[in-house]
Motif scaffolding. Structure first.
Motif, PDB file in Angstrom:
ATOM      1  N   MET A   1       0.799  -1.215  -0.052  1.00 14.59           N
ATOM      2  CA  MET A   1       0.097  -0.061  -0.038  1.00 14.59           C
ATOM      3  C   MET A   1       0.550   1.265  -0.129  1.00 14.59           C
ATOM      4  N   ILE A   2       0.379   2.187  -0.542  1.00 10.22           N
ATOM      5  CA  ILE A   2       1.139   3.498  -0.816  1.00 10.22           C
ATOM      6  C   ILE A   2       1.082   4.342   0.606  1.00 10.22           C
ATOM      7  N   HIS A   3       2.189   4.853   1.043  1.00  9.06           N
ATOM      8  CA  HIS A   3       2.256   5.657   2.278  1.00  9.06           C
ATOM      9  C   HIS A   3       2.080   7.167   1.779  1.00  9.06           C
ATOM     10  N   VAL A   4       0.962   7.805   2.305  1.00  8.72           N
ATOM     11  CA  VAL A   4       0.704   9.329   1.945  1.00  8.72           C
ATOM     12  C   VAL A   4       0.728  10.006   3.361  1.00  8.72           C
ATOM     13  N   LEU A   5       1.575  10.923   3.207  1.00 11.43           N
ATOM     14  CA  LEU A   5       1.528  12.139   4.313  1.00 11.43           C
ATOM     15  C   LEU A   5       0.682  13.331   3.939  1.00 11.43           C
ATOM     16  N   TYR A   6      -0.239  13.641   4.620  1.00  5.71           N
ATOM     17  CA  TYR A   6      -1.148  14.796   4.476  1.00  5.71           C
ATOM     18  C   TYR A   6      -0.745  15.839   5.641  1.00  5.71           C
ATOM     19  N   LEU A   7      -0.348  17.131   5.173  1.00  2.00           N
ATOM     20  CA  LEU A   7       0.008  17.848   6.442  1.00  2.00           C
ATOM     21  C   LEU A   7      -1.266  19.321   6.089  1.00  2.00           C
ATOM     22  N   ASP A   8      -1.955  19.654   6.911  1.00  2.10           N
ATOM     23  CA  ASP A   8      -2.834  20.724   6.710  1.00  2.10           C
ATOM     24  C   ASP A   8      -3.272  21.243   8.085  1.00  2.10           C
ATOM     25  N   ASP A   9      -3.608  22.638   8.119  1.00  4.43           N
ATOM     26  CA  ASP A   9      -3.857  23.127   9.444  1.00  4.43           C
ATOM     27  C   ASP A   9      -5.318  22.791  10.003  1.00  4.43           C
ATOM     28  N   GLU A  10      -6.190  22.410   9.095  1.00  5.33           N
ATOM     29  CA  GLU A  10      -7.644  22.246   9.378  1.00  5.33           C
ATOM     30  C   GLU A  10      -7.782  20.895   9.613  1.00  5.33           C
ATOM     31  N   GLU A  11      -8.167  20.499  10.845  1.00  2.00           N
ATOM     32  CA  GLU A  11      -8.368  19.058  11.185  1.00  2.00           C
ATOM     33  C   GLU A  11      -9.364  18.440  10.397  1.00  2.00           C
ATOM     34  N   HIS A  12     -10.559  19.163   9.953  1.00  2.00           N
ATOM     35  CA  HIS A  12     -11.676  18.531   9.362  1.00  2.00           C
ATOM     36  C   HIS A  12     -11.230  18.032   7.985  1.00  2.00           C
ATOM     37  N   LEU A  14      -8.009  16.844   7.268  1.00  5.71           N
ATOM     38  CA  LEU A  14      -7.568  15.681   7.655  1.00  5.71           C
ATOM     39  C   LEU A  14      -8.394  14.493   7.925  1.00  5.71           C
ATOM     40  N   THR A  15      -9.431  14.862   8.818  1.00  5.54           N
ATOM     41  CA  THR A  15     -10.144  13.713   8.920  1.00  5.54           C
ATOM     42  C   THR A  15     -11.175  13.135   7.649  1.00  5.54           C
ATOM     43  N   ALA A  16     -11.354  14.310   6.932  1.00  8.63           N
ATOM     44  CA  ALA A  16     -11.950  13.613   5.308  1.00  8.63           C
ATOM     45  C   ALA A  16     -11.137  12.935   4.556  1.00  8.63           C
ATOM     46  N   PHE A  17      -9.853  13.306   4.692  1.00  6.23           N
ATOM     47  CA  PHE A  17      -8.846  12.843   3.738  1.00  6.23           C
ATOM     48  C   PHE A  17      -8.586  10.965   4.122  1.00  6.23           C
ATOM     49  N   ARG A  18      -8.354  11.333   5.646  1.00  2.00           N
ATOM     50  CA  ARG A  18      -8.342   9.964   6.175  1.00  2.00           C
ATOM     51  C   ARG A  18      -9.797   8.951   6.033  1.00  2.00           C
ATOM     52  N   ALA A  19     -10.916   9.555   6.261  1.00  2.00           N
ATOM     53  CA  ALA A  19     -12.047   8.782   5.778  1.00  2.00           C
ATOM     54  C   ALA A  19     -12.067   8.326   4.392  1.00  2.00           C
ATOM     55  N   VAL A  27      -2.457   6.368   5.429  1.00  2.00           N
ATOM     56  CA  VAL A  27      -2.593   7.312   5.662  1.00  2.00           C
ATOM     57  C   VAL A  27      -2.124   7.922   6.776  1.00  2.00           C
ATOM     58  N   HIS A  28      -1.161   8.948   6.687  1.00  2.00           N
ATOM     59  CA  HIS A  28      -0.509   9.465   7.780  1.00  2.00           C
ATOM     60  C   HIS A  28      -0.833  11.369   7.706  1.00  2.00           C
ATOM     61  N   VAL A  29      -1.418  11.475   8.700  1.00  2.00           N
ATOM     62  CA  VAL A  29      -1.815  13.142   8.731  1.00  2.00           C
ATOM     63  C   VAL A  29      -1.418  13.730   9.834  1.00  2.00           C
TER      64      VAL A  29
END
Length: 183
Positions: A1-12, A14-19, A27-29
């Motif tokens: 599986m691909i390891h993806v890191l997502y950096l964002d100051d808006e928690e929502h 990150l939650t949407a991306f992870r979901a 997914v690493h956020v």
């Protein structure tokens, strides 16, 4: 599986991306740039996605910061602001692969992450091949130097044959040292 890191100051976000992508990718956020750097050191991250507009650091600045220590992961910039200067900076300074607008299209973003992971694997493979070719060429060069020395010092080899072999070996060594030179 691909390891993806997502950096964002808006928690929502990150939650949407992870979901949206937890079944497709590792997914690493995080909302914290220093935590993102730690994740880059800890996990085999292939794709890094960053929001552009964050309070402490821009996405481009984050990419610039990680470039020296983590050059291989493919970088994508995600933003809700159409700022042409940010796009130019991202391409020139952060060396991003893609610039993605918020809100993202889930299918499109999934495809882009998969393409980015393919690019990552190609970069890593190319680096490995370059290292192997360099090591092998050095070994070949040293072996040819040894053969050249033995050939030119061999007493039973006629002078003309020694000169012919010596010249051929000299050209081969020269080509290894400078591949753009004619053989």
């Amino acid at each position: 599986m691909i390891h993806v890191l997502y950096l964002d100051d808006e928690e929502h976000n990150l939650t949407a991306f992870r979901a949206a992508f937890r079944r497709d990718f590792h997914v690493h956020v995080t909302t914290v740039p220093s935590e993102a750097v730690r994740m880059l050191q800890e996990f085999p991250i292939e794709v890094v996605i960053s929001d552009q507009k964050m309070p402490d650091i821009s996405g481009v600045e984050f990419f610039e910061m990680i470039m020296a220590d983590h050059p291989d992961p493919v970088r994508m910039l995600l933003t809700g602001h159409a700022d042409i200067d940010a796009v130019i900076d991202a391409i020139n300074k952060g060396r991003i692969y893609k610039y993605i607008s918020k809100p993202w299209n889930e299918a499109e973003l999934k495809r882009l992450v998969e393409e980015a992971a393919e690019l990552y694997r190609a970069r890593v493979r190319s680096s490995q091949l370059n290292r192997s070719y360099s090591e092998n060429l050095l070994l070949l060069r040293n072996t040819l130097h040894q053969i050249q020395s033995e050939c030119t010092a061999h007493p039973d080899l006629p002078e003309e044959q020694r000169a012919l072999w010596g010249d051929a070996l000299k050209r081969a060594i020269s080509w290894i040292e400078n591949p753009e030179a004619p053989f």
